[in-house]
Design an enzyme around this catalytic site. Structure first.
Site, PDB file in Angstrom:
ATOM      1  N   SER A   2       0.662  -1.480  -0.152  1.00  0.00           N
ATOM      2  CA  SER A   2       0.144  -0.123  -0.400  1.00  0.00           C
ATOM      3  C   SER A   2       1.212   1.407   0.193  1.00  0.00           C
ATOM      4  CB  SER A   2      -1.235   0.035   1.197  1.00  0.00           C
ATOM      5  OG  SER A   2      -1.424  -1.058   1.398  1.00  0.00           O
TER       6      SER A   2
HETATM    7  N1  SAH Z   1      -0.211  -4.597   4.216  1.00  0.00           N
HETATM    8  C1  SAH Z   1       0.125  -4.888   2.890  1.00  0.00           C
HETATM    9  C2  SAH Z   1      -0.406  -4.752   1.584  1.00  0.00           C
HETATM   10  C3  SAH Z   1      -1.227  -6.060   0.869  1.00  0.00           C
HETATM   11  S1  SAH Z   1      -1.913  -6.320  -0.627  1.00  0.00           S
HETATM   12  C4  SAH Z   1       1.778  -4.713   2.647  1.00  0.00           C
HETATM   13  O1  SAH Z   1       2.085  -4.160   3.529  1.00  0.00           O
HETATM   14  O2  SAH Z   1       1.893  -4.882   1.896  1.00  0.00           O
HETATM   15  C5  SAH Z   1      -3.546  -6.782   0.736  1.00  0.00           C
HETATM   16  C6  SAH Z   1      -3.057  -8.686   0.380  1.00  0.00           C
HETATM   17  O3  SAH Z   1      -4.284  -9.181   0.705  1.00  0.00           O
HETATM   18  C7  SAH Z   1      -2.507  -8.881  -1.068  1.00  0.00           C
HETATM   19  O4  SAH Z   1      -1.190  -9.612  -0.394  1.00  0.00           O
HETATM   20  C8  SAH Z   1      -3.386  -9.969  -0.961  1.00  0.00           C
HETATM   21  O5  SAH Z   1      -3.070 -11.927  -1.326  1.00  0.00           O
HETATM   22  C9  SAH Z   1      -4.204 -10.146   0.499  1.00  0.00           C
HETATM   23  N2  SAH Z   1      -5.489 -11.039   0.577  1.00  0.00           N
HETATM   24  C10 SAH Z   1      -7.038 -11.168   0.149  1.00  0.00           C
HETATM   25  N3  SAH Z   1      -7.668 -11.604   0.310  1.00  0.00           N
HETATM   26  C11 SAH Z   1      -7.239 -12.707   1.788  1.00  0.00           C
HETATM   27  C12 SAH Z   1      -7.938 -13.120   2.412  1.00  0.00           C
HETATM   28  N4  SAH Z   1      -9.613 -13.122   2.363  1.00  0.00           N
HETATM   29  N5  SAH Z   1      -7.491 -13.148   3.271  1.00  0.00           N
HETATM   30  C13 SAH Z   1      -6.046 -12.742   3.960  1.00  0.00           C
HETATM   31  N6  SAH Z   1      -5.564 -12.502   2.983  1.00  0.00           N
HETATM   32  C14 SAH Z   1      -5.746 -12.027   1.607  1.00  0.00           C
END
Ligand code: SAH
Length: 216
Positions: free
Chosen positions: A52
């Site tokens: 993000s």
């Molecule tokens: N907080 C992260 C941003 C990640 S983007 C950072 O600091 O880098 C969102 C993430 O949510 C992705 O990696 C995606 O694979 C994950 N995601 C999507 N659906 C999900 C679910 N049901 N359970 C866990 N993770 C999930």
């Protein structure tokens, strides 16, 4: 990043700004993007996901009012960056990622930056983390079509859930849900764009038995 990007855009919570200054963001992005790690924009990571934008991380953390004793659950570990910032701010942090490869590389990055207290699990985060609930704060970093009731149920009394709500390619809004006793109150915090929250797990766990992931 903190002074020019975040403070200038109105982020004023000193604890959030200090926590973000303390975490080396370049350790959570692909090596070839290290030079632009501190730009205020999302960046691609593995499995077609994104880390993000710093401003959006700050906005979510401010809205969640994370206290030093708080127990915090993050859904969507991705690179592990937001989990590392949460580790600077909170008492104890749990984070769930549906992509096996991302969960595994987040463990490595969290260890390398001395954030190895964070509990990381490869699982479907829409179900929360039942055994360690309730949480004072739950952050979801992927967009859900609606507020998942399982997560509201895992909020402590006085707890805050911050998540993007909306369709993957449609308009999304950051929402703050506060729980007081059995009642909840929702506040809209403005438009955002996140990858979708998807049900189920993806990928395969690494073969080695001790990969730092916590069992499901
Ligand atoms: N907080 C992260 C941003 C990640 S983007 C950072 O600091 O880098 C969102 C993430 O949510 C992705 O990696 C995606 O694979 C994950 N995601 C999507 N659906 C999900 C679910 N049901 N359970 C866990 N993770 C999930």
């Amino acid at each position: 990043m903190v002074d020019e990007g975040l403070r200038a855009r109105g982020v004023s919570d000193d604890r959030v700004l200090a926590a973000m200054s303390a975490v080396p963001r370049e350790r959570f992005v692909p090596v070839d993007l290290a030079e632009v790690a501190y730009d205020d924009r999302p960046l691609p990571i593995a499995a077609d996901q994104t880390i993000s934008q710093p401003y959006v991380v700050a906005l979510m953390l401010e809205a969640a009012q994370v206290g030093p004793e708080d127990r915090v659950l993050e859904v969507g570990t991705g690179s592990g960056y937001a989990a590392a910032v949460l580790d600077e701010l909170a008492g104890e942090v749990w984070t769930v990622e549906r992509h096996a490869a991302l969960a595994a590389s987040a463990v490595v990055a969290l260890r390398a930056t001395q954030h190895d207290r964070v509990h990381v699990r490869w699982a479907d985060g829409t179900l929360g983390w039942v055994e360690d609930a309730p949480f004072d704060v739950i952050l979801v970093t992927a967009a859900a079509p609606e507020v998942p009731t399982e997560l509201v149920d895992q909020l402590a009394d006085g707890g805050r859930l911050v998540l993007p709500v909306g369709r993957p390619d449609g308009p999304q809004e950051l929402v703050l849900v506060r729980r007081t006793g059995a009642t909840t109150r929702q506040e809209r915090l403005g438009p955002v764009q996140f990858v979708p929250l998807l049900a189920g797990r993806a990928g395969e766990a690494a073969a080695e038995p001790r990969n730092g992931l916590e069992p499901q």
